[in-house]
Design a protein around this motif. Sequence first.
Motif, mmCIF file in Angstrom:
data_model
loop_
_atom_site.group_PDB
_atom_site.id
_atom_site.type_symbol
_atom_site.label_atom_id
_atom_site.label_comp_id
_atom_site.label_asym_id
_atom_site.label_seq_id
_atom_site.Cartn_x
_atom_site.Cartn_y
_atom_site.Cartn_z
ATOM 1 N N GLU A 29 5.961 -31.078 -0.214
ATOM 2 C CA GLU A 29 4.574 -31.524 -0.398
ATOM 3 C C GLU A 29 4.253 -31.723 -1.869
ATOM 4 N N LEU A 30 4.868 -30.871 -2.714
ATOM 5 C CA LEU A 30 4.599 -30.926 -4.156
ATOM 6 C C LEU A 30 5.673 -31.703 -4.918
ATOM 7 N N SER A 31 6.596 -32.331 -4.176
ATOM 8 C CA SER A 31 7.689 -33.121 -4.775
ATOM 9 C C SER A 31 8.527 -32.297 -5.747
ATOM 10 N N GLN A 32 8.839 -31.060 -5.343
ATOM 11 C CA GLN A 32 9.646 -30.168 -6.177
ATOM 12 C C GLN A 32 11.014 -29.938 -5.533
ATOM 13 N N PRO A 33 12.083 -30.002 -6.307
ATOM 14 C CA PRO A 33 13.416 -29.711 -5.746
ATOM 15 C C PRO A 33 13.547 -28.234 -5.423
ATOM 16 N N VAL A 34 14.299 -27.919 -4.382
ATOM 17 C CA VAL A 34 14.533 -26.530 -3.987
ATOM 18 C C VAL A 34 15.920 -26.114 -4.464
ATOM 19 N N PRO A 35 16.002 -25.069 -5.290
ATOM 20 C CA PRO A 35 17.343 -24.624 -5.721
ATOM 21 C C PRO A 35 18.128 -24.047 -4.546
ATOM 22 N N LYS A 42 15.270 -17.403 -10.929
ATOM 23 C CA LYS A 42 14.550 -16.228 -10.444
ATOM 24 C C LYS A 42 13.039 -16.461 -10.332
ATOM 25 N N GLY A 43 12.482 -17.256 -11.239
ATOM 26 C CA GLY A 43 11.035 -17.440 -11.230
ATOM 27 C C GLY A 43 10.544 -18.609 -10.387
ATOM 28 N N TRP A 44 11.460 -19.245 -9.633
ATOM 29 C CA TRP A 44 11.096 -20.492 -8.949
ATOM 30 C C TRP A 44 9.979 -20.301 -7.928
ATOM 31 N N VAL A 45 10.050 -19.249 -7.118
ATOM 32 C CA VAL A 45 9.036 -19.061 -6.067
ATOM 33 C C VAL A 45 7.656 -18.890 -6.696
ATOM 34 N N GLY A 46 7.571 -18.050 -7.732
ATOM 35 C CA GLY A 46 6.292 -17.844 -8.405
ATOM 36 C C GLY A 46 5.756 -19.129 -9.021
ATOM 37 N N GLN A 47 6.648 -19.908 -9.617
ATOM 38 C CA GLN A 47 6.228 -21.175 -10.232
ATOM 39 C C GLN A 47 5.732 -22.165 -9.182
ATOM 40 N N LEU A 48 6.390 -22.169 -8.020
ATOM 41 C CA LEU A 48 5.953 -23.049 -6.935
ATOM 42 C C LEU A 48 4.553 -22.653 -6.462
ATOM 43 N N MET A 49 4.298 -21.354 -6.342
ATOM 44 C CA MET A 49 2.980 -20.881 -5.908
ATOM 45 C C MET A 49 1.912 -21.202 -6.951
ATOM 46 N N GLU A 50 2.261 -21.041 -8.216
ATOM 47 C CA GLU A 50 1.313 -21.381 -9.282
ATOM 48 C C GLU A 50 0.924 -22.856 -9.201
ATOM 49 N N LEU A 51 1.925 -23.688 -8.958
ATOM 50 C CA LEU A 51 1.688 -25.128 -8.841
ATOM 51 C C LEU A 51 0.796 -25.437 -7.634
ATOM 52 N N TYR A 88 7.688 -7.136 -10.769
ATOM 53 C CA TYR A 88 7.556 -7.211 -12.232
ATOM 54 C C TYR A 88 6.085 -7.386 -12.620
ATOM 55 N N VAL A 89 5.647 -6.610 -13.618
ATOM 56 C CA VAL A 89 4.267 -6.721 -14.106
ATOM 57 C C VAL A 89 4.230 -7.427 -15.459
ATOM 58 N N CYS A 90 4.896 -6.855 -16.453
ATOM 59 C CA CYS A 90 4.899 -7.461 -17.791
ATOM 60 C C CYS A 90 5.926 -6.759 -18.673
#
Length: 225
Positions: A29-35, A42-51, A88-90
């Motif tokens: 839906e967001l035209s993003q490739p899936v690794p 590692k951060g792909w899922v979070g980045q997809l949700m942010e998008l 992970y928090v920070c």
Amino acid sequence: MSAKPQSTAELLTNCQRIAGLTLGQLAAELSQPVPKDLRKDKGWVGQLMELALGASAGSQALPDFPELGIELKTLPIDHSGKPLESTYVCVAPLTGNIGQHWADSWVCQKLQRVLWLPILAERQLPLHQRIIGQGFLWQPNAEQAAILQQDWEELMELISLGGIANIRGAHGKALQLRPKAADSKALTKAIGAHGEPIQTLPRGFYLKSHFTQAILQQEFQLADR
């Protein structure tokens, strides 16, 4: 990318819209490739949700939704609703901590208001088939806040007094300190056992999985497992 949400209600509505979708469906839906997997992403899922949800902080030291004061955290779970890993928090500051107070810490700021987004992510599920759960907003209650503060204060005291080498994952009831680096060559400054400057691996603050499991149980009235 979704438009930046103008209110908490709009953000939660956006969460409802994507709940039940697989990561593959949302990525399409967001035209993003899936690794193929997350070993190098590692951060792909979070980045997809942010998008998908219109997070706008990027890499700035701000909550993911700055205007709303809300931090986004994805939470991989199994079919019974149990978190599969710590969260992970920070990054933990390893120098210059004398006189710092809990209320001013980045951990406290990050955990003031959290949008949790559970993801059904059992190991045998291919990445594109993992399913997005119902997101929900959480603020620590008085008991949770007190536990987090106590853990943070104890860990920061150990760091400040040169005890970083002795900190283990078992320290803390809810919050733990763990190495956070891409490789063993990524060293940073810290304080040694005798107050001397040393080089060590960067550390990060993480929420223990039993703490996030309790948050899920509180939200969804899950039976204790």
